[in-house]
Design an enzyme around this catalytic site. Structure first.
Site, mmCIF file in Angstrom:
data_model
loop_
_atom_site.group_PDB
_atom_site.id
_atom_site.type_symbol
_atom_site.label_atom_id
_atom_site.label_comp_id
_atom_site.label_asym_id
_atom_site.label_seq_id
_atom_site.Cartn_x
_atom_site.Cartn_y
_atom_site.Cartn_z
ATOM 1 N N ILE A 78 -22.821 -3.394 8.264
ATOM 2 C CA ILE A 78 -21.640 -4.236 8.089
ATOM 3 C C ILE A 78 -20.677 -3.509 7.153
ATOM 4 O O ILE A 78 -21.025 -3.202 6.016
ATOM 5 C CB ILE A 78 -22.027 -5.608 7.498
ATOM 6 C CG1 ILE A 78 -22.845 -6.378 8.506
ATOM 7 C CG2 ILE A 78 -20.783 -6.399 7.108
ATOM 8 C CD1 ILE A 78 -23.523 -7.593 7.954
ATOM 9 N N ASP A 112 23.269 1.934 3.618
ATOM 10 C CA ASP A 112 24.594 1.940 3.007
ATOM 11 C C ASP A 112 25.045 3.382 2.869
ATOM 12 O O ASP A 112 24.223 4.280 2.734
ATOM 13 C CB ASP A 112 24.522 1.357 1.588
ATOM 14 C CG ASP A 112 24.415 -0.141 1.603
ATOM 15 O OD1 ASP A 112 24.770 -0.735 2.630
ATOM 16 O OD2 ASP A 112 23.981 -0.698 0.586
ATOM 17 N N ASP A 162 22.522 -3.703 -1.964
ATOM 18 C CA ASP A 162 22.451 -3.769 -3.429
ATOM 19 C C ASP A 162 23.040 -5.049 -4.019
ATOM 20 O O ASP A 162 22.688 -5.456 -5.094
ATOM 21 C CB ASP A 162 23.109 -2.527 -4.065
ATOM 22 C CG ASP A 162 24.433 -2.172 -3.422
ATOM 23 O OD1 ASP A 162 25.012 -3.062 -2.764
ATOM 24 O OD2 ASP A 162 24.884 -1.024 -3.562
ATOM 25 N N ASP A 200 23.956 -9.147 0.058
ATOM 26 C CA ASP A 200 23.117 -8.342 0.956
ATOM 27 C C ASP A 200 21.737 -8.970 1.140
ATOM 28 O O ASP A 200 21.013 -8.634 2.074
ATOM 29 C CB ASP A 200 22.899 -6.930 0.384
ATOM 30 C CG ASP A 200 24.165 -6.094 0.445
ATOM 31 O OD1 ASP A 200 25.007 -6.377 1.311
ATOM 32 O OD2 ASP A 200 24.309 -5.166 -0.372
ATOM 33 N N ASN A 235 -21.847 4.029 11.094
ATOM 34 C CA ASN A 235 -22.655 2.826 11.281
ATOM 35 C C ASN A 235 -23.243 2.766 12.691
ATOM 36 O O ASN A 235 -24.397 2.383 12.865
ATOM 37 C CB ASN A 235 -21.833 1.573 11.013
ATOM 38 C CG ASN A 235 -21.471 1.467 9.550
ATOM 39 O OD1 ASN A 235 -21.915 2.293 8.750
ATOM 40 N ND2 ASN A 235 -20.668 0.492 9.190
ATOM 41 N N GLU A 273 -26.185 4.966 12.764
ATOM 42 C CA GLU A 273 -27.348 4.391 12.078
ATOM 43 C C GLU A 273 -28.054 3.354 12.947
ATOM 44 O O GLU A 273 -29.282 3.348 13.069
ATOM 45 C CB GLU A 273 -26.908 3.730 10.760
ATOM 46 C CG GLU A 273 -26.543 4.743 9.682
ATOM 47 C CD GLU A 273 -25.615 4.171 8.620
ATOM 48 O OE1 GLU A 273 -25.628 2.940 8.401
ATOM 49 O OE2 GLU A 273 -24.848 4.947 8.022
ATOM 50 N N ASN A 324 -25.992 4.543 3.470
ATOM 51 C CA ASN A 324 -24.820 3.673 3.401
ATOM 52 C C ASN A 324 -24.069 3.871 2.088
ATOM 53 O O ASN A 324 -22.847 4.008 2.059
ATOM 54 C CB ASN A 324 -25.275 2.223 3.551
ATOM 55 C CG ASN A 324 -24.125 1.265 3.532
ATOM 56 O OD1 ASN A 324 -23.152 1.477 4.250
ATOM 57 N ND2 ASN A 324 -24.218 0.226 2.713
ATOM 58 N N THR A 384 -22.636 7.866 1.856
ATOM 59 C CA THR A 384 -21.584 8.265 2.802
ATOM 60 C C THR A 384 -20.408 7.288 2.792
ATOM 61 O O THR A 384 -19.274 7.684 2.987
ATOM 62 C CB THR A 384 -22.153 8.406 4.217
ATOM 63 O OG1 THR A 384 -22.815 7.205 4.541
ATOM 64 C CG2 THR A 384 -23.096 9.571 4.300
ATOM 65 N N ASP A 385 -20.684 5.994 2.574
ATOM 66 C CA ASP A 385 -19.584 5.027 2.541
ATOM 67 C C ASP A 385 -18.747 5.172 1.276
ATOM 68 O O ASP A 385 -17.614 4.733 1.213
ATOM 69 C CB ASP A 385 -20.124 3.583 2.567
ATOM 70 C CG ASP A 385 -20.423 3.133 3.972
ATOM 71 O OD1 ASP A 385 -20.469 4.017 4.842
ATOM 72 O OD2 ASP A 385 -20.611 1.924 4.186
HETATM 73 P P1 ATP Z 1 28.472 0.836 0.981
HETATM 74 O O1 ATP Z 1 28.815 2.096 1.675
HETATM 75 O O2 ATP Z 1 27.344 1.004 0.039
HETATM 76 O O3 ATP Z 1 28.431 -0.359 1.849
HETATM 77 P P2 ATP Z 1 31.045 0.685 -0.069
HETATM 78 O O4 ATP Z 1 31.292 1.149 -1.442
HETATM 79 O O5 ATP Z 1 31.521 1.509 1.048
HETATM 80 O O6 ATP Z 1 29.554 0.447 -0.032
HETATM 81 P P3 ATP Z 1 32.184 -1.725 -0.897
HETATM 82 O O7 ATP Z 1 31.691 -1.454 -2.251
HETATM 83 O O8 ATP Z 1 32.031 -3.056 -0.304
HETATM 84 O O9 ATP Z 1 31.585 -0.750 0.149
HETATM 85 O O10 ATP Z 1 33.712 -1.318 -0.885
HETATM 86 C C1 ATP Z 1 34.522 -1.599 0.214
HETATM 87 C C2 ATP Z 1 35.942 -1.201 -0.090
HETATM 88 O O11 ATP Z 1 36.427 -1.938 -1.211
HETATM 89 C C3 ATP Z 1 36.101 0.258 -0.460
HETATM 90 O O12 ATP Z 1 36.354 1.045 0.671
HETATM 91 C C4 ATP Z 1 37.291 0.238 -1.400
HETATM 92 O O13 ATP Z 1 38.490 0.367 -0.681
HETATM 93 C C5 ATP Z 1 37.231 -1.137 -2.030
HETATM 94 N N1 ATP Z 1 36.646 -1.090 -3.365
HETATM 95 C C6 ATP Z 1 35.461 -0.589 -3.713
HETATM 96 N N2 ATP Z 1 35.231 -0.727 -5.019
HETATM 97 C C7 ATP Z 1 36.301 -1.353 -5.537
HETATM 98 C C8 ATP Z 1 36.673 -1.814 -6.837
HETATM 99 N N3 ATP Z 1 35.887 -1.649 -7.881
HETATM 100 N N4 ATP Z 1 37.862 -2.423 -6.981
HETATM 101 C C9 ATP Z 1 38.658 -2.607 -5.923
HETATM 102 N N5 ATP Z 1 38.374 -2.205 -4.693
HETATM 103 C C10 ATP Z 1 37.229 -1.581 -4.466
#
Ligand code: ATP
Length: 872
Positions: free
Chosen positions: A272, A316, A619, A623, A685, A688, A713, A716-717
């Site tokens: 077993i 992403d 992130d 999401d 087993n 055996e 057993n 080897t086990d």
């Molecule tokens: P991921 O590729 O990880 O999805 P990302 O950075 O491409 O992330 P977001 O962070 O959602 O996506 O950004 C989308 C858009 O928002 C960017 O292309 C940019 O034009 C604008 N953006 C990003 N960060 C800022 C910020 N801190 N303030 C204003 N606009 C921003």
């Protein structure tokens, strides 16, 4: 409040004071339920039914005077128990280590500096900052807040977000949901940010008061563990039936009933595979440790298995495929494109127009506004410039410094209101007041989000209506920047009166376009190869980004992510599609651009509808649903929010796409290793049982006595099986298609391998026994020693066969030194049992000659060599 808690908000606690308080008040943790004491865990090793029967039978044989046998069996059972106990402890330890690694962090101010510390070290009086996506680590009285919204369902059961603010409340004895100037341990920040002083930690928080009511989450068994548990039940029945058959045949052939009973029970205990679940857990947790070394933390053990089945990785772009190190390269202002020099966040560089260096005050405008609508800060640590905060904002700060805009200058302005950035809005807005109390709105964000809200354009510091011609020119500029893989951020402003309401729609309306910035975020070096490797392993990589479609495409091109006929889709197209419609084309799409987190869920579902096993990264707070819905939810260790981490089953410590590939490699390897030792244990087993069964059918004496069976057993086990769990991957591990998640334990020829090898091992052991016995009762002890040694050696040679799906000759046996060590120590133990006089009595062995050994080795190599050539 500051005085009451003995802290200055501007400085926070000193490290000394904090550690004193930590000692006095204890760690900031909720007390968990009691742990099972070690002795109970040890005793549990013996609760198996057959082990109990064996112990009872041994006790009887002891009472009947068979002391030596009884003690030997007891000792072996005890050692077996110890091995099980240590395996379980090891698994337990590595799991709790994992928990520590993925423990939440808190952002506190100590000695005047913001720093991240483990939440368990937060003390009363700490100045603490929370922002969107955080799970709050203590009870906090707010001193600042900006559009702060909390989800307090963990505390109140109410899942609708509640707005929080820093104003004092006079009324006393309020329920948590009414204390709008407090945020509580365990609740989630869904929007905005806040700062405050910790007023309660650990069990003295609102959550602590109800902690005893919280159910402790049980560690769930993984699908494989569950499948093996089910298989284990079947194997127990099969083993019991076969042993019963052996016993019945034995008794029928004239063997004493008592002798057959003890042999049968020993055989059942040996056959077993009771150690299987523990070894699987050990293999899983050891694999998990290897993953940690490769910067992937597994939060749910089941992910290890699922990783090997992944057929699509939705990743992403920013930070995962790219460095997340933004540098402004171009600025478009007054119908001119200005180039910016310099690398990374180092604020050294110059501005060029048509190859001539310039100092254009209009750039300063763009950059000043970019600095005001900004949370990041620029720092120099160990000679290297870096940022604290969002890289997009850090890039604007560095560019502003290059233009001579210092922090002193921006300090003249006060932020009176803020609408924070989020991935859905793709923009951020602040209301700023200058020293003359004049207010203006600054908005920065994705140009396609800002342009529809813009009616004017700044032209040489003058404001005039934005015409179609300007729009076209701006769009051309955006496309040009995006084609060079630059991320584009538009910056807009508007003057407002002091009584203008802080209403999102009104503030972000009729804006004046000031300029565009284009920033580079280079792809991570190792990602291109990782994508190629995934491709060879039958895993498709899909880029999902909030960025502009052309920026995304340019980066995808650099990374060789997309085949020629690959498609690109944008968020607005996704919005108009149903999940089913998306499913029909989703397999052709490689880049999803300008998506919002909500779209991610649709993408996961569409791939899953097509039968894919999807890994999805994320992130932010929004999401989390997509991460949860995917088969392998992945979050970012550095930039990820607590919410995303909690929803995920894998955390990438370095936020790197290449780490996903390493985790998949390990996931596949762990599964293969589990297959290896299942194959090894079960084939052993089968061998055996068969040798006993054949002997009984041929009316021969017992080829192995109970202690010998138990010893085989145990040895080897134990070590060799564990060493197989640590084996290196075969070369083709990333060249095969992903595993079918529905495949059974015995798929891909494993069942055949177990039975065929087991059969041959049984046969050669029987042959060895028969040749040594030759019908002479005087030579029985000698024949049993030969059979015992042949069986052990056949298994120890066969263990190398289990390392390969193809042939034992396909792999270098010295590659896995653990296994070589395990085999050598097993052989040594065997030699001791054969030659050491006192043990000869216990194990009924006799000295073997060199001739015997040559005979044994030749026979025991047969199963492995035969199947090594037949490659089946
Ligand atoms: P991921 O590729 O990880 O999805 P990302 O950075 O491409 O992330 P977001 O962070 O959602 O996506 O950004 C989308 C858009 O928002 C960017 O292309 C940019 O034009 C604008 N953006 C990003 N960060 C800022 C910020 N801190 N303030 C204003 N606009 C921003």
């Amino acid at each position: 409040m500051e005085q009451q808690l003995g802290v200055k908000t501007s400085q926070g606690l000193t490290t000394d004071e904090a550690s004193k308080r930590l000692k006095k008040l204890g760690a900031n943790m909720l007390e968990e339920g009691k742990q099972t004491p070690l002795w109970l865990v040890f005793l549990k090793q013996f609760q198996d039914f057959m082990v109990l029967v064996l112990l009872a039978a041994t006790l009887v044989s002891g009472l009947l005077g068979e002391y030596v046998d009884a003690i030997a069996i007891m000792v072996i059972v005890l050692i077996n128990g110890f091995i099980g106990f240590f395996q379980e402890q090891k698994a337990e330890k590595s799991l709790s280590k994992l928990k520590e690694l993925s423990a939440p962090m808190a952002n506190v101010k100590r000695d005047g500096r913001w720093m991240k510390i483990p939440s368990s070290e937060v003390v009363v009086g700490d100045v603490i900052r929370v922002s969107s996506g955080d799970r709050v680590s203590a009870d906090i009285r707010l001193s600042k807040s900006s559009s702060l919204e909390m989800e307090e369902s963990a505390l109140t059961g109410e899942s609708l977000p509640i707005a929080k603010h820093a104003t004092a409340i006079k009324q006393e004895d309020l329920e948590p949901q009414d204390q709008n100037n407090m945020v509580f341990m365990g609740t989630l920040v869904t929007r905005g940010s806040g700062e405050g002083i910790v007023v309660g930690t650990g069990m003295s928080t609102a959550m602590g008061q109800i902690a005893s009511l919280l159910v402790k989450t049980e560690q769930m068994a993984t699908p494989l563990e569950r499948r093996l548990a089910e298989l284990g039940k079947i194997l127990i029945i099969v083993a019991l039936l076969l042993t019963a058959f052996v016993v019945v045949v034995g008794v029928y052939q004239g063997h004493p009933t008592y002798q057959m009973f003890l042999a049968g029970v020993s055989l059942a205990v040996a056959a077993i595979p009771e150690g299987l679940p523990a070894i699987v857990t050990v293999a899983l947790s050891l694999g998990v440790q290897r993953m940690i070394r490769k910067k992937a933390i597994v939060r749910k053990l089941s992910a290890v298995e699922t990783l090997g089945c992944a057929s699509v990785i939705c990743s992403d772009k920013t930070g995962t495929m790219t460095e997340n190190q933004m540098t402004v390269k171009e600025i478009y202002v007054n119908d001119q494109t200005i180039h910016v020099t310099g690398e990374g966040y180092n604020p050294k560089g110059a501005f060029y127009l048509d190859n001539k260096q310039i100092k254009n005050p209009d750039i300063n405008h763009v950059l000043l506004y970019g600095t005001l609508c900004n949370h990041a800060s620029l720092l120099k640590r160990k000679g290297k410039w870096m940022i604290d905060g969002d890289p997009t904002e850090g890039a604007l700060l560095a560019a502003a410094r290059k233009a001579g805009i210092s922090e002193d200058f921006t300090a003249q302005f006060t932020i009176v209101h803020e609408i924070p950035f989020d991935s859905d809005r793709k923009r951020m807005t602040v209301v700023v007041e200058d020293q003359n109390k004049k207010r203006f709105v600054v908005t920065k964000g994705a140009p396609d989000m800002l342009l529809p809200r813009t009616t004017f354009i700044a032209d040489q510091s003058e404001k005039r209506p934005l015409r179609a011609k300007d729009q076209n020119q701006i769009n051309r500029e955006i496309n040009q920047m995006a084609d060079k893989a630059l991320r584009t951020i538009a910056i807009c402003v508007k003057e407002i009166g002091n009584d203008h309401p802080f209403n999102e729609a009104l503030l972000e309306k009729d804006l004046t376009f000031v300029g565009l910035t284009g920033m580079i975020d280079p792809p991570r070096k190792e990602v291109k190869d990782a994508i190629l490797e995934c491709n060879n392993a039958g895993i498709k990589t899909v880029m999902i980004t909030g960025d502009h479609v052309k920026t995304a495409q340019a980066i995808a091109r650099d990374l060789h992510l997309m085949p020629k006929n690959g498609r690109v889709m944008e968020g607005h197209q996704l919005s108009h599609m149903t999940e089913e419609e998306l499913s029909t084309i989703v397999e052709d799409v490689y880049v999803f651009a300008r998506v919002t987190p909500e779209h991610k869920l649709k993408i996961v579902k569409a791939f899953q509808n097509k039968g894919h096993i999807v890994a999805m990264t994320g992130d932010g707070v929004n999401d989390a649903p997509a991460i949860k819905a995917s088969d392998i939810g992945i979050s970012m260790g550095q930039s990820g929010t607590d919410v995303a981490k909690e929803a995920s089953s894998l955390i990438l410590l370095d936020d790197n796409f290449a780490t996903i590939k390493s985790a998949i490699y390990e996931g596949r390897n762990i599964y293969e290793n589990i297959r290896k030792f299942i194959r090894y244990l079960l084939a052993s087993n089968v061998g055996e049982i068969l040798v006993m069964l054949f002997a009984m059918l041929l009316a021969l004496p017992l080829p192995l006595i109970p202690v010998q069976i138990l010893w085989v057993n145990l040895v080897t086990d134990g070590l060799p099986a564990m060493a197989l769990g640590l084996d290196q991957a075969e070369d083709n591990v990333m060249k095969r298609k992903p595993r079918d998640p529905k495949e059974g334990v015995f798929a891909r020829g494993l069942g055949f391998k177990i039975v065929s090898r087991g059969l041959l091992i049984g046969l050669i052991t029987l042959i060895a026994f028969m040749m040594a016995y030759q019908g002479n009762p005087e030579s029985l002890r000698y024949a049993q020693t030969i059979a015992f040694t042949t069986l052990v050696m056949a298994q120890l040679i066969h263990v190398f066969d289990c390392r390969s799906e193809h042939s034992v000759f396909a792999r270098n046996p010295f590659q896995n030194l653990y296994l070589v060590g395990a085999v050598i120590s097993s052989v040594l133990l065997l030699v001791i049992v054969i030659y050491l006089e006192p043990l000869q009595e216990v194990f009924h062995t006799v000295d073997l000659s060199l001739r015997d050994w040559i005979f044994i080795l030749a026979l025991s190599a047969i199963p492995t060599v035969f199947f090594g050539f037949s490659k089946k």
